[in-house]
Design a protein around this motif. Structure first.
Motif, PDB file in Angstrom:
ATOM      1  N   ALA A   1      -8.996  32.040  78.366  1.00  0.00           N
ATOM      2  CA  ALA A   1      -8.347  33.353  78.485  1.00  0.00           C
ATOM      3  C   ALA A   1      -8.225  34.020  77.122  1.00  0.00           C
ATOM      4  O   ALA A   1      -8.422  35.231  76.997  1.00  0.00           O
TER       5      ALA A   1
ATOM      6  N   GLU B   1     -10.236  33.727  74.645  1.00  0.00           N
ATOM      7  CA  GLU B   1     -11.566  34.176  74.226  1.00  0.00           C
ATOM      8  C   GLU B   1     -12.157  35.222  75.161  1.00  0.00           C
ATOM      9  O   GLU B   1     -13.220  35.749  74.898  1.00  0.00           O
ATOM     10  N   GLY B   2     -11.454  35.482  76.273  1.00  0.00           N
ATOM     11  CA  GLY B   2     -11.953  36.455  77.244  1.00  0.00           C
ATOM     12  C   GLY B   2     -13.167  35.956  78.006  1.00  0.00           C
ATOM     13  O   GLY B   2     -14.053  36.731  78.346  1.00  0.00           O
TER      14      GLY B   2
END
Length: 71
Positions: free
Chosen positions: A61, A63-64
């Motif tokens: 999350a 690091e997307g």
């Protein structure tokens, strides 16, 4: 300078030691104690797995990314 060997070699030697302990182990004299130890091991390892999964999800999350791509 390298007390545990080079790179990931230390993990290989620890695996050999674990296999040796397993092969040389004596049969349990009291099955209730053996079952208790195995059950406790499952609980502890399960807790460790939950913490690891949580950490991976949190890292993904941050690091997307999706969990699959992150791993």
């Amino acid at each position: 300078m390298h007390p545990y060997g080079y790179s990931k070699e230390r993990f290989v030697w620890s695996r050999y030691l674990q296999l040796a302990f397993f092969a040389l182990a004596l049969p349990p004299t009291n099955i209730q104690y053996a079952s208790l130890v195995i059950g406790g091991s499952f609980l502890i390892e399960g807790g460790s797995l939950v913490v690891a999964i949580h950490a991976v999800r949190k890292g993904a999350a941050a690091e997307g990314m999706t969990v699959r791509d992150y791993v």
